[in-house]
Structure formats: C-alpha cells, structure tokens
Enzyme design. Structure first.
Site: not given
Ligand code: SAM
Length: 221
Positions: A38, A64-66
C-alpha cells in the site's frame, strides 16, 4: 533490482487488527492485502502513514480509502479468478491492484488524467498486471468490455448510475456508496434474472462521483 520491504510488519498488523478483527474473513482478500504494498500507492512523504486506519490524500482533493473499507467492499464483490471487473474511481490504483489479485480482468476508470497517470505508475512499480486504466466519466460505464461480473464505485453518488446497472452481468455484484455528498450508505446490488436486489452494508463517507449520472462538479466531464 528487487526493492526491500520495510513495511511488511505494518501491513500484517493492518490486515490483522483493522481488517480481520472487524469481520472481513475471506482468505483471498486478506492474502491480497498482505501482498500489495500500500505504501507504493500514497504520495511521497506519506509512506509511513500508508498502513494507518484512515484514508489519506492523494492530490487533486481526492483520497486513497481507509484499508478496512477497501477490504469490506472487495470481500462483498465475491470475486472469482475468471471474473471481469469494472472499477469507477481509480484514484491511487490501490483498489485496482487488489482486484487484479482476485479477478481475471480489471478495467478502472478515472476522470482526472493526472491521477490516472500516477495510478499506472504505482501499479507498474508494484508489479501489478491485468489492470487497464481508462480516463473518462465512469458514470457512463465502459461498454466495450461489458458485461461485468462485478462493478465497484469508489466515489459517492446520489443514486447508482443506470448505465452501470445495465452493464452488470446476470449474477453480477455492484458495490457503491449512495446518498448525500458528505456521507452515504454503502449499497450492494445483485442482479438476478434481470432484476436487482439491494443489500445495505452500513455508513461510509466518500468523495463525490462527478459526471453525467453522478454529481455535477467543476470541470465535470
Ligand atoms: N479507488 C481509489 C484508490 O484505491 O485509491 C480511491 C478512489 S477516490 C476515493 C475517488 C476517485 O473517483 C477519485 O480519484 C476521483 O477523481 C474519481 N472520480 C470521481 N468521479 C468520477 C467519474 N465520474 N469517473 C471516474 N472517476 C471518478
């Protein structure tokens, strides 16, 4: 040269404490999240925050999402190795990288060309193949490769764009945040015999989906 991975421990902890502990148990999803680096998908200077329990800025006012929300949405797509998947909202490319681990073919649409370029770069650096990033208005879907076994919308829309429902295959699954501009309900649609069943998955907060069948926005396509 193979890059060494200084974040493997953080990644394992992310999967264990943010994802598995909250109920995402599909071993293929967990393995994909343990594999994909990530920290390759966040902007320079944010690498040390890449495994934290929150979304992060990626530029152009986008995120960028959780990790947990990415995991939940991915699990709910119920992907099989031969599936054809459409993602709306490439952003950093991280979600697309996970989809490519779990499915056969991934098309990901991004409306902002600078983000699409960066996502292609991130995917290449992570060694991900099998993702085609397309610049355009994802609310219209991508007819050349339809129908799709799964569709994931990673931006929030007042309602699910009809072209995307039309481009979903029989037996296909679609996941999307639906509702007001600030926070929404995560909705899963399953198409059976031409009709769609709607399953609510809980509350989320996503950036807006801007386009013909989404929200109107400055510079909308
Ligand atoms: N999935 C991404 C990731 O893994 O980093 C995060 C997506 S971010 C929350 C939402 C993205 O949707 C933004 O990059 C935004 O530019 C994009 N977007 C918004 N409206 C869109 C549209 N109509 N078509 C394609 N992309 C859109």
């Amino acid at each position: 040269m193979v890059e060494t991975d200084p974040y493997s421990r953080e990644r394992e902890e992310m999967v264990e404490f943010q994802v598995r502990a909250r109920g995402v148990r599909d071993p293929r999803v967990l393995a994909a999240m343990e594999k994909i680096p990530r920290h390759f998908f966040v902007p320079k200077g944010f690498e040390r925050s890449a495994y934290e329990d929150r979304p992060l800025p990626i530029g152009e006012g986008q995120t960028i999402s959780q990790p947990y929300i990415v995991a939940l949405m991915t699990e709910q797509l119920e992907l099989a190795p031969q599936d054809r998947v459409l993602e709306i909202g490439t952003g950093s490319g991280y979600q697309a990288a996970l989809l490519a681990e779990l499915a056969g073919r991934v098309i990901s649409i991004e409306r902002l060309s600078d983000l699409a370029d960066k996502a292609r770069e991130n995917l290449a650096r992570a060694g991900v193949t099998g993702v085609t990033v397309v610049v355009g208005d994802g609310t219209q879907g991508y007819p050349p490769e339809a129908p799709y076994d799964a569709i994931i919308i990673t931006a929030a829309s007042p309602s699910i764009p009809q072209p995307l429902i039309d481009q979903l295959a029989e037996g296909g699954r679609l996941i999307a945040p639906v509702g007001p501009r600030d926070c929404q309900d995560l909705i899963k649609l399953v198409k059976r015999e031409g009709r769609v069943e709607e399953i609510p998955l809980g509350g989320v907060c996503f950036v807006p989906l801007i386009g013909q069948f989404g929200w109107r926005g400055e510079g909308s396509l």
